[in-house]
Design a protein around this motif. Structure first.
Motif, PDB file in Angstrom:
ATOM      1  N   PRO A  64       5.124   2.181  -4.466  1.00  0.00           N
ATOM      2  CA  PRO A  64       4.061   2.744  -3.549  1.00  0.00           C
ATOM      3  C   PRO A  64       4.619   4.009  -2.835  1.00  0.00           C
ATOM      4  CG  PRO A  64       4.507   0.770  -2.594  1.00  0.00           C
ATOM      5  CD  PRO A  64       5.443   0.639  -3.907  1.00  0.00           C
ATOM      6  N   HIS A  65       5.928   3.791  -2.354  1.00  0.00           N
ATOM      7  CA  HIS A  65       6.410   4.791  -1.614  1.00  0.00           C
ATOM      8  C   HIS A  65       6.647   6.021  -2.106  1.00  0.00           C
ATOM      9  CE1 HIS A  65       7.750   1.771   1.528  1.00  0.00           C
ATOM     10  NE2 HIS A  65       8.062   1.237   0.531  1.00  0.00           N
ATOM     11  N   GLN A  66       6.856   6.164  -3.623  1.00  0.00           N
ATOM     12  CA  GLN A  66       7.222   7.336  -4.222  1.00  0.00           C
ATOM     13  C   GLN A  66       5.968   7.813  -5.073  1.00  0.00           C
ATOM     14  OE1 GLN A  66      10.229   8.700  -4.297  1.00  0.00           O
ATOM     15  NE2 GLN A  66      11.675   6.980  -3.874  1.00  0.00           N
ATOM     16  N   ASN A  89       1.552   3.995   6.227  1.00  0.00           N
ATOM     17  CA  ASN A  89       2.425   4.921   5.592  1.00  0.00           C
ATOM     18  C   ASN A  89       2.918   4.477   4.490  1.00  0.00           C
ATOM     19  OD1 ASN A  89       1.979   7.547   6.550  1.00  0.00           O
ATOM     20  ND2 ASN A  89       3.131   6.958   8.418  1.00  0.00           N
ATOM     21  N   LEU A  90       2.501   3.091   3.761  1.00  0.00           N
ATOM     22  CA  LEU A  90       3.264   2.647   2.600  1.00  0.00           C
ATOM     23  C   LEU A  90       3.058   3.700   1.516  1.00  0.00           C
ATOM     24  CD1 LEU A  90       4.505   0.049   1.246  1.00  0.00           C
ATOM     25  CD2 LEU A  90       2.351  -0.327   0.287  1.00  0.00           C
ATOM     26  N   GLU A  91       1.954   4.102   1.313  1.00  0.00           N
ATOM     27  CA  GLU A  91       1.373   5.025   0.417  1.00  0.00           C
ATOM     28  C   GLU A  91       1.924   6.418   1.072  1.00  0.00           C
ATOM     29  OE1 GLU A  91      -0.611   3.024   1.780  1.00  0.00           O
ATOM     30  OE2 GLU A  91      -1.664   1.713   0.198  1.00  0.00           O
ATOM     31  N   PRO A 140       5.757  -0.939   7.109  1.00  0.00           N
ATOM     32  CA  PRO A 140       4.385  -1.276   6.348  1.00  0.00           C
ATOM     33  C   PRO A 140       4.299  -2.383   5.448  1.00  0.00           C
ATOM     34  CG  PRO A 140       5.638   0.358   5.077  1.00  0.00           C
ATOM     35  CD  PRO A 140       6.341  -0.044   6.569  1.00  0.00           C
ATOM     36  N   HIS A 141       5.337  -3.181   5.351  1.00  0.00           N
ATOM     37  CA  HIS A 141       5.332  -4.316   4.535  1.00  0.00           C
ATOM     38  C   HIS A 141       4.636  -5.528   5.200  1.00  0.00           C
ATOM     39  CE1 HIS A 141       8.541  -1.521   3.355  1.00  0.00           C
ATOM     40  NE2 HIS A 141       7.941  -1.974   2.153  1.00  0.00           N
ATOM     41  N   PHE A 142       3.491  -5.486   5.826  1.00  0.00           N
ATOM     42  CA  PHE A 142       3.022  -6.512   6.645  1.00  0.00           C
ATOM     43  C   PHE A 142       2.472  -7.858   5.683  1.00  0.00           C
ATOM     44  CE2 PHE A 142      -0.679  -3.779   5.242  1.00  0.00           C
ATOM     45  CZ  PHE A 142      -1.561  -4.763   4.887  1.00  0.00           C
ATOM     46  N   ALA A 206      17.204  -4.821  -2.003  1.00  0.00           N
ATOM     47  CA  ALA A 206      17.543  -3.133  -2.356  1.00  0.00           C
ATOM     48  C   ALA A 206      16.868  -2.325  -1.244  1.00  0.00           C
ATOM     49  CB  ALA A 206      16.912  -3.089  -3.607  1.00  0.00           C
ATOM     50  N   HIS A 207      15.826  -2.576  -0.937  1.00  0.00           N
ATOM     51  CA  HIS A 207      15.061  -1.756   0.428  1.00  0.00           C
ATOM     52  C   HIS A 207      14.466  -2.801   1.231  1.00  0.00           C
ATOM     53  CE1 HIS A 207      10.920  -2.169  -1.024  1.00  0.00           C
ATOM     54  NE2 HIS A 207      10.567  -1.236  -0.082  1.00  0.00           N
ATOM     55  N   ASP A 208      14.059  -2.258   2.532  1.00  0.00           N
ATOM     56  CA  ASP A 208      13.767  -3.109   3.637  1.00  0.00           C
ATOM     57  C   ASP A 208      12.435  -3.544   3.642  1.00  0.00           C
ATOM     58  OD1 ASP A 208      14.588  -4.344   5.639  1.00  0.00           O
ATOM     59  OD2 ASP A 208      14.906  -2.738   7.168  1.00  0.00           O
ATOM     60  N   ALA A 209      12.013  -4.424   2.759  1.00  0.00           N
ATOM     61  CA  ALA A 209      10.677  -4.843   2.394  1.00  0.00           C
ATOM     62  C   ALA A 209      10.419  -6.279   3.207  1.00  0.00           C
ATOM     63  CB  ALA A 209      10.106  -4.962   1.050  1.00  0.00           C
ATOM     64  N   PHE A 210      11.644  -6.836   3.772  1.00  0.00           N
ATOM     65  CA  PHE A 210      11.397  -8.393   3.907  1.00  0.00           C
ATOM     66  C   PHE A 210      11.564  -8.742   5.370  1.00  0.00           C
ATOM     67  CE2 PHE A 210      12.022  -8.106  -0.595  1.00  0.00           C
ATOM     68  CZ  PHE A 210      11.203  -9.048  -1.092  1.00  0.00           C
ATOM     69  N   GLY A 226      16.127   1.956   3.643  1.00  0.00           N
ATOM     70  CA  GLY A 226      15.463   1.807   4.688  1.00  0.00           C
ATOM     71  C   GLY A 226      14.004   1.241   4.274  1.00  0.00           C
ATOM     72  N   LEU A 227      12.740   1.451   5.286  1.00  0.00           N
ATOM     73  CA  LEU A 227      11.815   0.831   4.922  1.00  0.00           C
ATOM     74  C   LEU A 227      11.065   1.640   3.705  1.00  0.00           C
ATOM     75  CD1 LEU A 227      10.365   0.613   8.618  1.00  0.00           C
ATOM     76  CD2 LEU A 227      10.839  -1.167   6.990  1.00  0.00           C
ATOM     77  N   SER A 228      11.600   2.757   3.458  1.00  0.00           N
ATOM     78  CA  SER A 228      10.943   3.412   2.295  1.00  0.00           C
ATOM     79  C   SER A 228      12.057   3.529   1.040  1.00  0.00           C
ATOM     80  CB  SER A 228      10.508   4.978   2.737  1.00  0.00           C
ATOM     81  OG  SER A 228      10.316   5.648   1.469  1.00  0.00           O
ATOM     82  N   SER A 286       8.606  -7.011  -4.211  1.00  0.00           N
ATOM     83  CA  SER A 286       8.502  -6.501  -2.642  1.00  0.00           C
ATOM     84  C   SER A 286       7.044  -5.864  -2.604  1.00  0.00           C
ATOM     85  CB  SER A 286       9.622  -5.627  -2.510  1.00  0.00           C
ATOM     86  OG  SER A 286       9.821  -4.754  -3.642  1.00  0.00           O
ATOM     87  N   ASP A 287       7.034  -4.577  -3.254  1.00  0.00           N
ATOM     88  CA  ASP A 287       5.953  -3.692  -3.089  1.00  0.00           C
ATOM     89  C   ASP A 287       4.821  -4.039  -4.160  1.00  0.00           C
ATOM     90  OD1 ASP A 287       7.485  -3.393  -0.916  1.00  0.00           O
ATOM     91  OD2 ASP A 287       7.528  -1.045  -1.585  1.00  0.00           O
ATOM     92  N   SER A 288       4.983  -4.764  -5.030  1.00  0.00           N
ATOM     93  CA  SER A 288       4.278  -4.953  -6.148  1.00  0.00           C
ATOM     94  C   SER A 288       4.024  -6.354  -6.805  1.00  0.00           C
ATOM     95  CB  SER A 288       4.442  -4.046  -7.151  1.00  0.00           C
ATOM     96  OG  SER A 288       3.892  -4.350  -8.463  1.00  0.00           O
TER      97      SER A 288
HETATM   98 ZN   LIG Z   1       8.510  -0.915   0.306  1.00  0.00          ZN
END
Ligand SMILES: [Zn+2]
Length: 319
Positions: A64-66, A89-91, A140-142, A206-210, A226-228, A286-288
């Motif tokens: 979603p970040h990209q 700002n996730l999206e 954003p990964h609430f 890999a990225h800071d989703a956790f 980072g977060l994104s 993570s994001d999906s």
């Molecule tokens: Zn993410």
């Protein structure tokens, strides 16, 4: 050149997955919800049940970040009775699109993360993680904090009640059932993770989703990006993670389903050059969510992540 290659990989990775996305369909006698991520889409289905028709812009495995809206997405956004956004700002590349829909008087835009930030109790707001490296914004990964996810479920319920008041008690019943299921999920996660010693509770991804997962279940979390996923991974990021692994004798590192695996592989390679071995665990969600029977809902995804973590820790014991 490296950046171009990375963009190309992301594009091809995305294009393959986008091709699996079903076509948008507006269903006359239902509340039509267009969600951004499939995590949000699952939540809408849980609360809305048979009264809603839910479409996710992003298919399984999409980052979603990209994500940039495709022309066909505007049909799904224009027709929707409600647009459901994860928010904070996730999206990141679509924020202005949602702001402009929000200004249209006939359009119901529910941005969950932003709603928690502006309207939830101080106790819940305090669970949100501020991050100065993410432009002073909140992580954003609430959804990985089940208490915040339960709050998200309540906001979806309130929105449906407002849009379709005659069915309010139906939605309320589904909400209450779902909240109970989420409580059970939380208990199950705590129980399953109890086999991991406190001193071993490191999660490298890999990225800071956790970070929310880490806060809730007492894991120290490190990541390459980072977060994104927009942040570039530099050799110093890799060195930093490598030194964390060595210093704390970290057992396992984890790629993610929506991020190319290369960065995690580079950590493994750098460690083995120094004579260290580390287990590369399965791909964490993570994001999906996934799109199979065992990973296509939030609850299944969460349990699967926990199993992936447990399996990698077990494997490291055997190594
Ligand atoms: Zn993410």
């Amino acid at each position: 050149m490296k950046k171009l290659l990375k963009t190309l990989i992301v594009f091809i990775f995305g294009a393959i997955l986008v091709s699996c996305q079903p076509r948008y369909q507006y269903i006359e006698d239902k509340i039509n919800i267009t969600a951004t991520t499939n995590v949000m889409a699952d939540l809408a289905n849980e609360i809305g049940g048979e009264n809603v028709s839910v479409y996710a812009l992003m298919a399984a495995g999409i980052d979603p970040h990209q994500y940039i809206a495709r022309p066909s997405d505007y049909t799904a956004l224009n027709k929707a009775d409600m647009i459901l956004v994860s928010g904070l700002n996730l999206e990141g590349k679509m924020t202005s699109i949602f702001e402009s829909y929000d200004k249209q008087s006939n359009k119901f835009v529910l941005s969950i993360g932003n709603k928690i930030l502006s309207e939830s109790s101080d106790e819940l707001k305090s669970l949100l993680i501020e991050d100065e490296n993410f432009g002073g914004n909140y992580d954003p990964h609430f959804w990985f904090d089940i208490d915040l996810y339960k709050e998200a479920a309540k906001y979806v319920f309130e929105a449906l009640k407002e849009l379709d008041n005659t069915n309010a008690s139906y939605y309320e019943g589904r909400l209450n059932n779902y909240l109970l299921e989420l409580n059970t999920l939380n208990e199950e996660i705590i129980l399953n993770l109890s086999s991991i010693e406190n001193t071993d509770r490191f999660l490298i991804t890999a990225h800071d989703a956790f970070q929310y997962f880490g806060n809730k279940y007492d894991f120290k979390v490190y990541s390459l990006q980072g977060l994104s996923t927009e942040d570039e991974v530099s050799p110093s990021d890799i060195r930093e993670v490598v030194s964390v692994v060595k210093e704390h004798n970290v057992k396992a590192i984890f790629p993610e389903t929506s991020v190319p695996v290369e960065t995690i592989t580079s950590v493994k390679e750098a460690l083995s050059r120094d004579g260290y071995d580390v287990v590369v665990g399965g791909n964490l969600y993570s994001d999906s969510l996934g799109d199979s029977d065992d990973d296509n809902t939030y609850i299944k995804m969460y349990l699967k992540n926990v199993n992936i973590i447990l399996k990698a820790f077990d494997e490291s014991k055997g190594a």
